[in-house]
Write a protein that holds these residues in place. Structure first.
Motif, short mmCIF file in Angstrom:
data_model
loop_
_atom_site.label_atom_id
_atom_site.label_comp_id
_atom_site.label_asym_id
_atom_site.label_seq_id
_atom_site.Cartn_x
_atom_site.Cartn_y
_atom_site.Cartn_z
N GLU A 400 -76.05 2.12 -11.64
CA GLU A 400 -76.49 2.53 -10.62
C GLU A 400 -75.89 3.96 -10.18
O GLU A 400 -74.75 4.10 -10.20
CB GLU A 400 -76.43 1.63 -9.41
N ARG A 456 -86.41 -1.40 -18.72
CA ARG A 456 -87.04 -1.36 -17.32
C ARG A 456 -86.78 0.10 -17.01
O ARG A 456 -85.72 0.79 -17.00
CB ARG A 456 -86.22 -2.31 -16.37
N ASP A 458 -87.05 1.18 -13.67
CA ASP A 458 -85.92 1.21 -12.69
C ASP A 458 -84.51 1.44 -13.23
O ASP A 458 -83.70 2.32 -12.57
CB ASP A 458 -86.18 0.17 -11.62
N HIS A 461 -83.85 4.93 -14.64
CA HIS A 461 -83.83 5.57 -13.35
C HIS A 461 -82.21 5.80 -12.86
O HIS A 461 -81.54 6.70 -12.58
CB HIS A 461 -84.84 5.46 -12.22
N ALA A 462 -81.87 4.62 -12.55
CA ALA A 462 -80.53 4.21 -12.20
C ALA A 462 -79.45 4.80 -12.99
O ALA A 462 -78.40 5.10 -12.52
CB ALA A 462 -80.30 2.86 -11.64
#
Length: 610
Positions: A400, A456, A458, A461-462
């Protein structure tokens, strides 16, 4: 209070969204999953619950539209090359499971005193597993790309394709007078087959030019509208031809999957995927006729249990026969021992031609819906009885907000070596992996690896894929490599992509995707191995290096041929059926040609697969 849904009605939309928003989080908190939440919410707001919706025909159309759009999305992810790669599972495993389960379920009907035609239609409908439910379960469990998940996807594809011959069989079983029996059944079959052929030809020769023309307008909403037009037009063509609308949408998705605009279409439609699925499950819940269930509850309960047990037995037997593990066989039986959305189409058709009456149709529909209800519950029970070994994430940091100049996905033996030159040069790197044991072991040697699944969006992006200068794909599964490369290329077109390739076929696919650099995981090490073997046999080291460089050059030429002209051309070149400039390997002594075929040794058929 009944809500009329024949026209645009804001209250109807609010009720549908509100039911899902309330029910799904509640059921997920209880560990029952989102599917059961949608189904239960549909029962509550439907005509046999709080009566917010009272028109069964409208509910049916909503359900069909949900299936149509969902199968288009599935088809969009199923390129013909991928379908071809799954052909053994589709037409082997899938056909065997469908055949065995159809015979067993038909036997249940015959054993309980029903005619053969009625028994076959009832059993065949239950054979057709819910594609929507199984795909949603696999996605929630993160198993869509696993070998076990791919086998279930293959079976689902065969079952979806089976609706065409099943509808034809229903037409043959329909009661007819002797005068009408003179070949009239061939008319709808011919129309249906003609519609399929026409759709395939139109998709192959018209779709790319159409979207190319529309792309020149640079209006994104026009592209989305065109995609919807293709989907609904294909569904309409199948419907007027007497086939399933969902089959038309699936074919449209498959045909668009090879389009150069595929990734744009996926990006436009993906946000609606969850909503469409929820809408479908809500509609299924609303379709449950509780008055029929109350009047025939013993019959419904008996056939739900009998059909699920018999189908699960058949699935388990086929899985074990084809060497699946005991756990995989049990999981497949629990997940797939249910009826599906295509059963509604089959039962409606059988009712229209006189095989089933209205009450039988309602009872069988209730049996299918209850089998759908039970699947998530049985899966929860299976997890309780056969708990999986869960990875401990307490000591692991989840990816993240990472911001390295280079993102490395996968930290196995390949990724560990690839990162070392970067670290020596002081490059700022971020590393993600989804193997907790690997992450914990790497931390003992001073490596900071974050937990994350590179397939994935997401997570990418993280992990900072959008900010990185380069992304290194170092995972070891071919399908995962391609999935990550496709995602990166479509979502982060400016980032450099360096990919580890599993074999030659994987390399070709990566080149077609457009990665900046790819390397077969064993290629260079094998060349060095061969070079040192030559030296050990007495070849001068410089000459051995020249030989290896020649092999490397010729391999690159073959690879270019295969990418440009197809794999067949490269194989022909390897086997001597195409002109080769010079001998395969430079000889050590003048006049000596080291060529397997000249020496009387035939190269293996998969010689060009590495």
């Amino acid at each position: 209070m009944a809500v009329e849904t024949s026209g645009p009605d804001l209250l109807s939309v609010v009720v549908l969204l509100g039911a899902g928003v309330v029910a799904v989080p509640l059921f997920k908190r209880l560990g029952l999953g989102s599917i059961l939440g949608y189904l239960a919410a549909g029962v509550v707001i439907g005509p046999f619950g709080l009566k917010f919706f009272s028109d069964p025909e409208t509910i049916l159309h909503v359900a069909e539209l949900g299936v149509v759009m969902f199968l288009f999305i599935i088809g969009l992810e199923m390129q013909p090359s991928r379908l071809w790669g799954l052909r053994k599972d589709i037409f082997g495993l899938g056909a065997l499971q469908v055949g065995v389960c159809a015979l067993l379920l038909t036997g249940v009907g015959i054993a309980t005193g029903f005619p053969v035609a009625h028994s076959f239609v009832a059993g065949a409908g239950f054979v057709l597993t819910s594609t929507a439910i199984v795909m949603q379960l696999l996605e929630e469990r993160g198993e869509t790309a696993t070998p076990q998940g791919q086998r279930m996807v293959s079976i689902l594809l065969l079952e979806d394709l089976a609706i065409v011959p099943l509808l034809a069989i229903v037409a043959f079983l329909a009661p007819m007078s002797v005068e009408a029996a003179g070949g009239m059944h061939w008319v709808p079959i011919g129309i249906g087959m003609g519609a399929i052929v026409g759709l395939v030809l139109a998709g192959k020769y018209l779709l790319n030019p159409l979207f190319g023309f529309l792309a020149q307008s640079r209006a994104r909403e026009v592209m989305t509208a065109a995609a919807l037009l293709v989907v609904l037009g294909s569904a309409l063509l199948m419907q007027v031809s007497g086939l399933s609308m969902a089959m038309g949408a699936f074919l449209a998705g498959v045909l668009l999957s090879e389009s150069t605009f595929r990734h744009q279409l996926e990006a436009d439609i993906e946000p609606f995927r969850g909503i469409l699925l929820g809408l479908f499950f809500l509609a299924v819940g609303m379709s449950l006729d509780l008055s029929v269930v109350a009047a025939n509850w013993k019959t419904v309960i008996f056939y739900v249990i009998a059909f699920k047990v018999v189908k699960a037995t058949g699935i388990y037997a086929v899985a074990r026969l084809l060497k699946s593990s005991n756990r995989e066989a049990i999981e497949r039986a629990v997940i797939m021992a249910q009826g599906g959305e295509f059963a509604f189409v089959l039962y409606a058709t059988a009712t229209a031609v006189g095989i089933l009456d209205g009450q039988a149709n309602a009872i069988l529909t209730a049996v299918i819906i209850f089998s759908m209800f039970l699947t998530p519950l049985l899966l929860v029970a299976l997890r309780f009885l056969m708990p999986e070994e869960k990875q401990d994430l307490e000591a692991v940091e989840v990816a993240e907000g990472l911001s390295g100049n280079v993102l490395i996905i996968g930290f196995g033996r390949f990724g560990q070596i690839s990162c070392q030159p970067l670290l020596l040069r002081g490059v700022d790197i971020s590393i993600i992996d989804n193997d907790v044991e690997m992450i914990q072991a790497a931390s003992q040697f001073g490596f900071k690896v974050y937990y994350g699944d590179g397939t994935r969006l997401d997570i990418l992006h993280a992990a900072g894929a959008g900010r990185a200068q380069a992304v290194l794909i170092c995972v070891d599964k071919a399908e995962t490599i391609l999935s990550i490369a496709n995602l990166l290329k479509s979502e982060f077109p400016l980032v450099q992509i360096y990919a580890r390739a599993y074999d030659r076929g994987n390399t070709i696919e990566l080149i077609k995707i457009g990665v900046d650099y790819q390397m077969r995981e064993t290629f260079e090490s094998a060349l060095i191995f061969g070079e040192n073997t030559l030296v050990g046999l007495g070849v001068d080291r410089r000459e051995a290096a020249d030989v290896i460089e020649d092999v490397r050059r010729r391999d690159a030429e073959r690879l270019d041929l295969q990418v440009a002209g197809g794999i067949r051309a490269g194989i022909d070149l390897m086997k001597g059926n195409a002109p080769v400039p010079g001998p395969l390997i430079k000889p050590r002594r003048a006049g000596q040609v080291i060529n397997p075929e000249v020496a009387g040794v035939q190269p293996p058929q998969n010689a060009d697969a590495n």
